[in-house]
Design a protein around this motif. Structure first.
Motif, PDB file in Angstrom:
ATOM      1  N   VAL A 168       0.861  -1.180   0.000  1.00  0.00           N
ATOM      2  CA  VAL A 168       0.000   0.000   0.000  1.00  0.00           C
ATOM      3  C   VAL A 168       0.898   1.231   0.000  1.00  0.00           C
ATOM      4  CG1 VAL A 168      -1.769   1.293   1.257  1.00  0.00           C
ATOM      5  CG2 VAL A 168      -1.797  -1.211   1.292  1.00  0.00           C
ATOM      6  N   GLY A 169       0.603   2.158  -0.886  1.00  0.00           N
ATOM      7  CA  GLY A 169       1.381   3.391  -0.955  1.00  0.00           C
ATOM      8  C   GLY A 169       1.074   4.142  -2.234  1.00  0.00           C
ATOM      9  N   GLU A 170       1.887   5.166  -2.505  1.00  0.00           N
ATOM     10  CA  GLU A 170       1.696   5.987  -3.693  1.00  0.00           C
ATOM     11  C   GLU A 170       2.357   5.331  -4.894  1.00  0.00           C
ATOM     12  OE1 GLU A 170       3.073  10.281  -5.473  1.00  0.00           O
ATOM     13  OE2 GLU A 170       2.902  10.073  -3.298  1.00  0.00           O
ATOM     14  N   LEU A 171       1.580   5.160  -5.964  1.00  0.00           N
ATOM     15  CA  LEU A 171       2.113   4.591  -7.200  1.00  0.00           C
ATOM     16  C   LEU A 171       3.039   5.623  -7.830  1.00  0.00           C
ATOM     17  CD1 LEU A 171       2.067   2.210  -9.197  1.00  0.00           C
ATOM     18  CD2 LEU A 171       0.120   3.326 -10.313  1.00  0.00           C
ATOM     19  N   GLN A 172       4.327   5.315  -7.840  1.00  0.00           N
ATOM     20  CA  GLN A 172       5.338   6.256  -8.339  1.00  0.00           C
ATOM     21  C   GLN A 172       5.621   6.071  -9.823  1.00  0.00           C
ATOM     22  OE1 GLN A 172       7.634   8.477  -6.110  1.00  0.00           O
ATOM     23  NE2 GLN A 172       5.571   8.407  -5.275  1.00  0.00           N
ATOM     24  N   GLY A 173       5.532   4.841 -10.302  1.00  0.00           N
ATOM     25  CA  GLY A 173       5.833   4.601 -11.707  1.00  0.00           C
ATOM     26  C   GLY A 173       5.306   3.264 -12.178  1.00  0.00           C
ATOM     27  N   TRP A 174       5.158   3.164 -13.496  1.00  0.00           N
ATOM     28  CA  TRP A 174       4.698   1.919 -14.116  1.00  0.00           C
ATOM     29  C   TRP A 174       5.341   1.875 -15.496  1.00  0.00           C
ATOM     30  CZ3 TRP A 174      -0.887  -0.082 -13.350  1.00  0.00           C
ATOM     31  CH2 TRP A 174      -1.034  -1.340 -13.939  1.00  0.00           C
ATOM     32  N   ALA A 175       6.482   1.207 -15.598  1.00  0.00           N
ATOM     33  CA  ALA A 175       7.213   1.151 -16.861  1.00  0.00           C
ATOM     34  C   ALA A 175       7.947  -0.175 -16.982  1.00  0.00           C
ATOM     35  CB  ALA A 175       8.219   2.304 -16.937  1.00  0.00           C
ATOM     36  N   ASP A 176       8.091  -0.626 -18.198  1.00  0.00           N
ATOM     37  CA  ASP A 176       8.832  -1.860 -18.501  1.00  0.00           C
ATOM     38  C   ASP A 176       8.324  -3.048 -17.692  1.00  0.00           C
ATOM     39  OD1 ASP A 176      10.460  -0.403 -20.284  1.00  0.00           O
ATOM     40  OD2 ASP A 176      11.785   0.184 -18.638  1.00  0.00           O
ATOM     41  N   GLY A 177       7.016  -3.119 -17.481  1.00  0.00           N
ATOM     42  CA  GLY A 177       6.430  -4.250 -16.777  1.00  0.00           C
ATOM     43  C   GLY A 177       6.650  -4.254 -15.276  1.00  0.00           C
ATOM     44  N   ARG A 178       7.016  -3.106 -14.688  1.00  0.00           N
ATOM     45  CA  ARG A 178       7.250  -3.016 -13.241  1.00  0.00           C
ATOM     46  C   ARG A 178       6.514  -1.815 -12.666  1.00  0.00           C
ATOM     47  NH1 ARG A 178      10.207  -6.816 -11.658  1.00  0.00           N
ATOM     48  NH2 ARG A 178      10.637  -6.058  -9.596  1.00  0.00           N
ATOM     49  N   LEU A 179       5.878  -2.040 -11.524  1.00  0.00           N
ATOM     50  CA  LEU A 179       5.204  -0.969 -10.794  1.00  0.00           C
ATOM     51  C   LEU A 179       6.095  -0.578  -9.622  1.00  0.00           C
ATOM     52  CD1 LEU A 179       2.918  -2.993 -11.962  1.00  0.00           C
ATOM     53  CD2 LEU A 179       1.423  -1.646 -10.542  1.00  0.00           C
ATOM     54  N   THR A 180       6.193   0.700  -9.362  1.00  0.00           N
ATOM     55  CA  THR A 180       6.976   1.199  -8.240  1.00  0.00           C
ATOM     56  C   THR A 180       6.023   1.911  -7.283  1.00  0.00           C
ATOM     57  OG1 THR A 180       8.835   1.563  -9.741  1.00  0.00           O
ATOM     58  CG2 THR A 180       8.963   2.608  -7.590  1.00  0.00           C
ATOM     59  N   VAL A 181       6.047   1.479  -6.011  1.00  0.00           N
ATOM     60  CA  VAL A 181       5.149   2.028  -5.003  1.00  0.00           C
ATOM     61  C   VAL A 181       5.959   2.524  -3.816  1.00  0.00           C
ATOM     62  CG1 VAL A 181       3.222   1.527  -3.449  1.00  0.00           C
ATOM     63  CG2 VAL A 181       3.324   0.418  -5.689  1.00  0.00           C
ATOM     64  N   ARG A 182       5.738   3.804  -3.421  1.00  0.00           N
ATOM     65  CA  ARG A 182       6.407   4.362  -2.248  1.00  0.00           C
ATOM     66  C   ARG A 182       5.473   4.219  -1.055  1.00  0.00           C
ATOM     67  NH1 ARG A 182      10.787   7.021  -1.482  1.00  0.00           N
ATOM     68  NH2 ARG A 182      10.979   7.542  -3.681  1.00  0.00           N
ATOM     69  N   ARG A 183       5.948   3.467  -0.055  1.00  0.00           N
ATOM     70  CA  ARG A 183       5.157   3.221   1.150  1.00  0.00           C
ATOM     71  C   ARG A 183       5.184   4.435   2.067  1.00  0.00           C
ATOM     72  NH1 ARG A 183       7.938  -2.423   1.329  1.00  0.00           N
ATOM     73  NH2 ARG A 183       6.291  -3.766   0.516  1.00  0.00           N
ATOM     74  N   ARG A 184       4.335   4.397   3.095  1.00  0.00           N
ATOM     75  CA  ARG A 184       4.231   5.499   4.055  1.00  0.00           C
ATOM     76  C   ARG A 184       5.568   5.782   4.741  1.00  0.00           C
ATOM     77  NH1 ARG A 184      -0.045   5.555   9.008  1.00  0.00           N
ATOM     78  NH2 ARG A 184      -1.382   4.972   7.303  1.00  0.00           N
ATOM     79  N   ASP A 185       6.345   4.717   5.017  1.00  0.00           N
ATOM     80  CA  ASP A 185       7.630   4.894   5.709  1.00  0.00           C
ATOM     81  C   ASP A 185       8.745   5.377   4.788  1.00  0.00           C
ATOM     82  OD1 ASP A 185       8.284   2.655   4.220  1.00  0.00           O
ATOM     83  OD2 ASP A 185       8.627   1.344   5.941  1.00  0.00           O
ATOM     84  N   GLY A 186       8.445   5.584   3.503  1.00  0.00           N
ATOM     85  CA  GLY A 186       9.431   6.090   2.557  1.00  0.00           C
ATOM     86  C   GLY A 186      10.130   5.002   1.760  1.00  0.00           C
ATOM     87  N   SER A 187       9.978   3.744   2.140  1.00  0.00           N
ATOM     88  CA  SER A 187      10.614   2.658   1.386  1.00  0.00           C
ATOM     89  C   SER A 187       9.885   2.482   0.056  1.00  0.00           C
ATOM     90  CB  SER A 187      10.593   1.355   2.187  1.00  0.00           C
ATOM     91  OG  SER A 187       9.267   0.920   2.390  1.00  0.00           O
ATOM     92  N   VAL A 188      10.600   1.928  -0.910  1.00  0.00           N
ATOM     93  CA  VAL A 188      10.051   1.735  -2.244  1.00  0.00           C
ATOM     94  C   VAL A 188       9.934   0.240  -2.526  1.00  0.00           C
ATOM     95  CG1 VAL A 188      10.449   2.112  -4.705  1.00  0.00           C
ATOM     96  CG2 VAL A 188      10.976   3.920  -3.076  1.00  0.00           C
TER      97      VAL A 188
END
Length: 101
Positions: free
Chosen positions: A56-76
């Protein structure tokens, strides 16, 4: 006029004096898209062990078949599209409560 017993009404769900509920399966839906970048999402992914894990977190990116999500604690967290089982946009987290004195 007498009513039929529970066993007569639903014999496959009655066993040894206990009512056994029917089994059900969850229906997972992927309701997110690259256009949701910048929004808070909840993602369920399948682990190599066969289990599931939620991110759960903010969707930061979606490219090359990978989603990047930044969690509340700052980890990705990075999630491969192939591992994606379900996903949806969720509301912002509730405000944190003040610390007790």
């Amino acid at each position: 006029m007498s009513l039929p017993s529970i066993a007569a009404v639903s014999p496959r769900f009655h066993h040894g004096g206990r009512h056994i509920a029917p089994r059900f399966s969850a229906r997972y839906v992927i309701a997110i898209a690259p256009s949701d970048i910048g929004r808070r999402v909840s993602i369920r992914r399948r682990l190599p062990s066969g289990g599931y894990s939620d991110v759960v977190g903010e969707l930061q990116g979606w490219a090359d078949g990978r989603l990047t999500v930044r969690r509340r604690d700052g980890s990705v967290a990075e999630v491969a599209e192939a591992e994606l089982v379900a996903g949806k946009v969720v509301p912002p987290p509730p405000p944190r409560r003040p610390a007790r004195s």
